[in-house]
Design an enzyme around this catalytic site. Structure first.
Site: not given
Ligand code: GAR
Length: 201
Positions: A88-89, A107, A142, A171
């Site tokens: 998340m960076r 994403h 982003l 998915q």
């Molecule tokens: C996932 O849903 C990923 O798509 C999202 O964070 C979650 C991480 O889950 N990423 C974002 O929103 C990036 N913009 P995880 O740590 O279980 O893989």
């Protein structure tokens, strides 16, 4: 292909990539898992599986400086493809240039709809009937780089954030490793924003 996986939290996408490797579906090796948060759940998964891991805390460090540390660590582990998995960076242009066309992100929306935080909530609030996930190359903006793969899921009237997020996450787990495999196989050609993926031989 040597992968460097960057996480901030739970790590289920990292776990799914690791599972695809163990199951012989994905021909790659996880060279290092890096988290910017010490408490990230994904670190425990890496530890249990004997996958090299490193915490590089990001708090209080400016972006360029932080990204330099990341690049150094990834190079030390001879990483060829960087996979952001719930990292998340935002990455700097210098990071992106250090790994040209070699940084992927997943994403939880059908980009360009709903970039940024809480994509699933954004989709529900907007009232879309189809949601999904996107694997894309990362640029310095982003959730914005060229799209490799997308998978769609239906949204029902009864969905909550939790049920929709779970459907999208399933998915994500089925999609990310396929995108990694396409890059690893050299089946990806990029022309501006447009990406073509050829079928495996
Ligand atoms: C996932 O849903 C990923 O798509 C999202 O964070 C979650 C991480 O889950 N990423 C974002 O929103 C990036 N913009 P995880 O740590 O279980 O893989």
């Amino acid at each position: 292909m040597r992968l460097g996986i960057l996480i901030s939290g739970r790590g289920s996408n990292f776990e799914a990539i690791s599972n695809a490797i163990t199951q012989g579906k994905l021909d790659a090796e996880i060279a290092i898992v890096i988290s910017n948060r010490a408490g990230a759940g994904g670190l425990e998964i890496a530890r249990e599986r004997g996958i090299p891991l490193r915490v590089i805390p990001s708090q209080g460090i400016d972006r360029e400086q932080y990204d330099k540390l990341l690049i150094e660590e990834l190079r030390t582990h001879r990483v060829e493809l960087v996979c952001l998995a719930g990292f998340m960076r935002l990455l700097s242009a210098s990071f992106v240039h250090a790994f040209p066309n070699r940084v992927l992100n997943i994403h939880p929306s059908l980009l360009p709809a709903f970039p940024g935080l809480d994509a699933q909530r954004q989709a529900l609030d907007y009232g879309v009937k189809i949601a999904g996930c996107t694997v894309h190359f990362v640029d310095e903006f982003l959730d914005a780089g060229p799209i490799l793969l997308q998978s769609a899921v239906p949204v029902t009237d009864k969905d909550s954030i939790e049920t929709l997020s779970a459907r999208i996450l399933a998915q994500e787990h089925a999609t990310y490793w396929r995108a990694v495999q396409a890059v690893a196989d050299g089946r990806v050609s990029i022309s501006g924003r447009k990406i073509a993926i050829s079928e495996p031989e």
